[in-house]
Design a protein around this motif. Sequence first.
Motif, PDB file in Angstrom:
ATOM      1  N   MET A   1     -66.835  -6.915 -30.191  1.00  0.00           N
ATOM      2  CA  MET A   1     -65.646  -7.378 -30.921  1.00  0.00           C
ATOM      3  C   MET A   1     -65.760  -6.938 -32.381  1.00  0.00           C
ATOM      4  O   MET A   1     -66.773  -7.176 -33.026  1.00  0.00           O
ATOM      5  N   PHE A   2     -64.720  -6.285 -32.876  1.00  0.00           N
ATOM      6  CA  PHE A   2     -64.692  -5.790 -34.247  1.00  0.00           C
ATOM      7  C   PHE A   2     -63.992  -6.801 -35.139  1.00  0.00           C
ATOM      8  O   PHE A   2     -62.868  -7.227 -34.844  1.00  0.00           O
ATOM      9  N   LEU A   3     -64.654  -7.216 -36.231  1.00  0.00           N
ATOM     10  CA  LEU A   3     -64.026  -8.113 -37.198  1.00  0.00           C
ATOM     11  C   LEU A   3     -63.285  -7.264 -38.219  1.00  0.00           C
ATOM     12  O   LEU A   3     -63.887  -6.567 -39.034  1.00  0.00           O
ATOM     13  N   HIS A   4     -61.974  -7.340 -38.150  1.00  0.00           N
ATOM     14  CA  HIS A   4     -61.106  -6.526 -39.012  1.00  0.00           C
ATOM     15  C   HIS A   4     -60.679  -7.381 -40.200  1.00  0.00           C
ATOM     16  O   HIS A   4     -59.811  -8.243 -40.090  1.00  0.00           O
ATOM     17  N   THR A   5     -61.304  -7.164 -41.330  1.00  0.00           N
ATOM     18  CA  THR A   5     -60.978  -7.933 -42.535  1.00  0.00           C
ATOM     19  C   THR A   5     -60.086  -7.099 -43.456  1.00  0.00           C
ATOM     20  O   THR A   5     -60.202  -5.867 -43.518  1.00  0.00           O
ATOM     21  N   HIS A   6     -59.211  -7.788 -44.168  1.00  0.00           N
ATOM     22  CA  HIS A   6     -58.320  -7.073 -45.088  1.00  0.00           C
ATOM     23  C   HIS A   6     -59.126  -6.604 -46.292  1.00  0.00           C
ATOM     24  O   HIS A   6     -59.780  -7.401 -46.958  1.00  0.00           O
ATOM     25  N   PRO A   7     -59.090  -5.303 -46.600  1.00  0.00           N
ATOM     26  CA  PRO A   7     -59.925  -4.785 -47.689  1.00  0.00           C
ATOM     27  C   PRO A   7     -59.360  -4.992 -49.087  1.00  0.00           C
ATOM     28  O   PRO A   7     -60.060  -4.740 -50.068  1.00  0.00           O
ATOM     29  N   TYR A   8     -58.108  -5.455 -49.178  1.00  0.00           N
ATOM     30  CA  TYR A   8     -57.472  -5.560 -50.495  1.00  0.00           C
ATOM     31  C   TYR A   8     -57.015  -6.984 -50.784  1.00  0.00           C
ATOM     32  O   TYR A   8     -56.409  -7.640 -49.934  1.00  0.00           O
ATOM     33  N   SER A   9     -57.313  -7.440 -51.987  1.00  0.00           N
ATOM     34  CA  SER A   9     -56.776  -8.720 -52.441  1.00  0.00           C
ATOM     35  C   SER A   9     -55.282  -8.567 -52.702  1.00  0.00           C
ATOM     36  O   SER A   9     -54.793  -7.455 -52.928  1.00  0.00           O
ATOM     37  N   PRO A  10     -54.529  -9.669 -52.690  1.00  0.00           N
ATOM     38  CA  PRO A  10     -53.120  -9.571 -53.049  1.00  0.00           C
ATOM     39  C   PRO A  10     -52.959  -8.947 -54.434  1.00  0.00           C
ATOM     40  O   PRO A  10     -53.743  -9.226 -55.346  1.00  0.00           O
ATOM     41  N   PHE A  11     -51.968  -8.094 -54.566  1.00  0.00           N
ATOM     42  CA  PHE A  11     -51.638  -7.487 -55.857  1.00  0.00           C
ATOM     43  C   PHE A  11     -50.250  -7.984 -56.234  1.00  0.00           C
ATOM     44  O   PHE A  11     -49.238  -7.542 -55.669  1.00  0.00           O
ATOM     45  N   ILE A  12     -50.199  -8.932 -57.158  1.00  0.00           N
ATOM     46  CA  ILE A  12     -48.921  -9.548 -57.529  1.00  0.00           C
ATOM     47  C   ILE A  12     -48.778  -9.505 -59.049  1.00  0.00           C
ATOM     48  O   ILE A  12     -49.414 -10.276 -59.769  1.00  0.00           O
ATOM     49  N   PRO A  13     -47.974  -8.573 -59.552  1.00  0.00           N
ATOM     50  CA  PRO A  13     -47.792  -8.480 -61.007  1.00  0.00           C
ATOM     51  C   PRO A  13     -47.142  -9.735 -61.575  1.00  0.00           C
ATOM     52  O   PRO A  13     -46.431 -10.469 -60.877  1.00  0.00           O
ATOM     53  N   LYS A  14     -47.381  -9.975 -62.854  1.00  0.00           N
ATOM     54  CA  LYS A  14     -46.733 -11.087 -63.538  1.00  0.00           C
ATOM     55  C   LYS A  14     -45.211 -10.919 -63.471  1.00  0.00           C
ATOM     56  O   LYS A  14     -44.692  -9.814 -63.621  1.00  0.00           O
ATOM     57  N   ASN A  15     -44.516 -12.017 -63.186  1.00  0.00           N
ATOM     58  CA  ASN A  15     -43.059 -12.042 -63.093  1.00  0.00           C
ATOM     59  C   ASN A  15     -42.518 -11.243 -61.908  1.00  0.00           C
ATOM     60  O   ASN A  15     -41.355 -10.813 -61.913  1.00  0.00           O
ATOM     61  N   ALA A  92     -58.955 -10.603 -38.588  1.00  0.00           N
ATOM     62  CA  ALA A  92     -58.685 -10.794 -37.166  1.00  0.00           C
ATOM     63  C   ALA A  92     -59.786 -10.084 -36.382  1.00  0.00           C
ATOM     64  O   ALA A  92     -60.452  -9.179 -36.895  1.00  0.00           O
ATOM     65  N   GLU A  93     -59.970 -10.503 -35.154  1.00  0.00           N
ATOM     66  CA  GLU A  93     -60.921  -9.840 -34.271  1.00  0.00           C
ATOM     67  C   GLU A  93     -60.169  -8.895 -33.340  1.00  0.00           C
ATOM     68  O   GLU A  93     -59.025  -9.160 -32.955  1.00  0.00           O
ATOM     69  N   ARG A  94     -60.837  -7.787 -32.997  1.00  0.00           N
ATOM     70  CA  ARG A  94     -60.239  -6.790 -32.117  1.00  0.00           C
ATOM     71  C   ARG A  94     -61.231  -6.341 -31.056  1.00  0.00           C
ATOM     72  O   ARG A  94     -62.416  -6.135 -31.354  1.00  0.00           O
ATOM     73  N   SER A 100     -53.081  -2.043 -34.038  1.00  0.00           N
ATOM     74  CA  SER A 100     -52.041  -2.767 -33.326  1.00  0.00           C
ATOM     75  C   SER A 100     -52.016  -4.252 -33.704  1.00  0.00           C
ATOM     76  O   SER A 100     -53.049  -4.922 -33.682  1.00  0.00           O
ATOM     77  N   ASP A 101     -50.832  -4.763 -34.037  1.00  0.00           N
ATOM     78  CA  ASP A 101     -50.714  -6.199 -34.292  1.00  0.00           C
ATOM     79  C   ASP A 101     -50.985  -7.001 -33.027  1.00  0.00           C
ATOM     80  O   ASP A 101     -51.610  -8.060 -33.075  1.00  0.00           O
ATOM     81  N   LEU A 102     -50.522  -6.489 -31.891  1.00  0.00           N
ATOM     82  CA  LEU A 102     -50.735  -7.200 -30.627  1.00  0.00           C
ATOM     83  C   LEU A 102     -52.207  -7.343 -30.286  1.00  0.00           C
ATOM     84  O   LEU A 102     -52.607  -8.298 -29.606  1.00  0.00           O
ATOM     85  N   GLY A 103     -53.031  -6.417 -30.764  1.00  0.00           N
ATOM     86  CA  GLY A 103     -54.454  -6.449 -30.448  1.00  0.00           C
ATOM     87  C   GLY A 103     -55.258  -7.436 -31.286  1.00  0.00           C
ATOM     88  O   GLY A 103     -56.455  -7.615 -31.051  1.00  0.00           O
ATOM     89  N   MET A 104     -54.628  -8.086 -32.250  1.00  0.00           N
ATOM     90  CA  MET A 104     -55.351  -9.031 -33.100  1.00  0.00           C
ATOM     91  C   MET A 104     -55.589 -10.356 -32.376  1.00  0.00           C
ATOM     92  O   MET A 104     -54.688 -10.889 -31.738  1.00  0.00           O
ATOM     93  N   LYS A 105     -56.807 -10.872 -32.507  1.00  0.00           N
ATOM     94  CA  LYS A 105     -57.167 -12.172 -31.936  1.00  0.00           C
ATOM     95  C   LYS A 105     -57.871 -13.009 -32.998  1.00  0.00           C
ATOM     96  O   LYS A 105     -58.442 -12.465 -33.952  1.00  0.00           O
ATOM     97  N   ASN A 106     -57.841 -14.320 -32.813  1.00  0.00           N
ATOM     98  CA  ASN A 106     -58.483 -15.236 -33.773  1.00  0.00           C
ATOM     99  C   ASN A 106     -58.088 -14.881 -35.200  1.00  0.00           C
ATOM    100  O   ASN A 106     -58.925 -14.674 -36.082  1.00  0.00           O
ATOM    101  N   ILE A 107     -56.787 -14.837 -35.405  1.00  0.00           N
ATOM    102  CA  ILE A 107     -56.227 -14.403 -36.689  1.00  0.00           C
ATOM    103  C   ILE A 107     -56.407 -15.483 -37.762  1.00  0.00           C
ATOM    104  O   ILE A 107     -56.080 -16.644 -37.530  1.00  0.00           O
ATOM    105  N   GLU A 108     -56.933 -15.074 -38.898  1.00  0.00           N
ATOM    106  CA  GLU A 108     -57.009 -15.951 -40.072  1.00  0.00           C
ATOM    107  C   GLU A 108     -55.960 -15.462 -41.071  1.00  0.00           C
ATOM    108  O   GLU A 108     -55.988 -14.298 -41.484  1.00  0.00           O
ATOM    109  N   CYS A 109     -55.049 -16.344 -41.434  1.00  0.00           N
ATOM    110  CA  CYS A 109     -53.949 -15.946 -42.317  1.00  0.00           C
ATOM    111  C   CYS A 109     -54.167 -16.407 -43.754  1.00  0.00           C
ATOM    112  O   CYS A 109     -54.804 -17.434 -44.006  1.00  0.00           O
ATOM    113  N   ARG A 110     -53.619 -15.648 -44.676  1.00  0.00           N
ATOM    114  CA  ARG A 110     -53.516 -16.100 -46.053  1.00  0.00           C
ATOM    115  C   ARG A 110     -52.370 -17.111 -46.144  1.00  0.00           C
ATOM    116  O   ARG A 110     -51.367 -16.999 -45.423  1.00  0.00           O
ATOM    117  N   ASP A 111     -52.511 -18.058 -47.023  1.00  0.00           N
ATOM    118  CA  ASP A 111     -51.489 -19.077 -47.210  1.00  0.00           C
ATOM    119  C   ASP A 111     -50.429 -18.537 -48.170  1.00  0.00           C
ATOM    120  O   ASP A 111     -50.573 -18.590 -49.392  1.00  0.00           O
TER     121      ASP A 111
END
Length: 218
Positions: A1-15, A92-94, A100-111
């Motif tokens: 099982m491959f643990l697929h972690t998001h490599p980038y933090s949210p990028f949200i400019p001011k305003n 998510a685990e794969r 593939s989005d469908l292939g994601m399992k045990n998904i951990e979401c950002r709030d």
Amino acid sequence: MFLHTHPYSPFIPKNATKLIVGTLPPPRFTEKVFKEGDVDFSYGSRDGYLWPILNRIFSLNLVFETTEEAIQQRKLFLAAYQIGICDIVASAEREQIDASDLGMKNIECRDLIFYLNENPTIDTILFMGGNSKNGPEYLFRKQLKDKGIKLETISSDVPRKYQFKIGNRNIKTVSLTAPSGAANRAVGAIPEYKALKKKHPNLNTIDFRVLQYIKYFV
């Protein structure tokens, strides 16, 4: 099982007023094993269409290469146009190593509600895909349900539009056609695309996305 972690933090400019929300980049971005033409940034896959579409809409003259210049071009654009990126999937685990989005399992979401509260000027969420299983809208709907927040329909036409409230604040969502090659078949089935294709035989699925996206990014 491959643990697929998001490599980038949210990028949200001011305003920031708009927030791009997808799921995960291809697994090679997590492992930092890039192909020629990849950009080491959100939506940087050489096989994806988001940055080529924005490049056309805004005449950005972006470079498509694995360089710091390419990253900075994209960050400067997002800041200038008050657009943030905060994909909803943290990990998510794969079983199969693909995107593939469908292939994601045990998904951990950002709030996402947390990030919306942290950035009170955001009034529009731009989903990079619709309500198919494990897509960004699908996962966000579950998040809203868990928090007791109601999502109301504005329009059921593609791209589908909704709205919800956080306190007295009204936030709209738009479920854009996903900027991936995997979505090309779905584009071909959209009545609007068929009608445009009949009038303009040279129109392709990327052209259609440009016409769709320009209404919500500009």
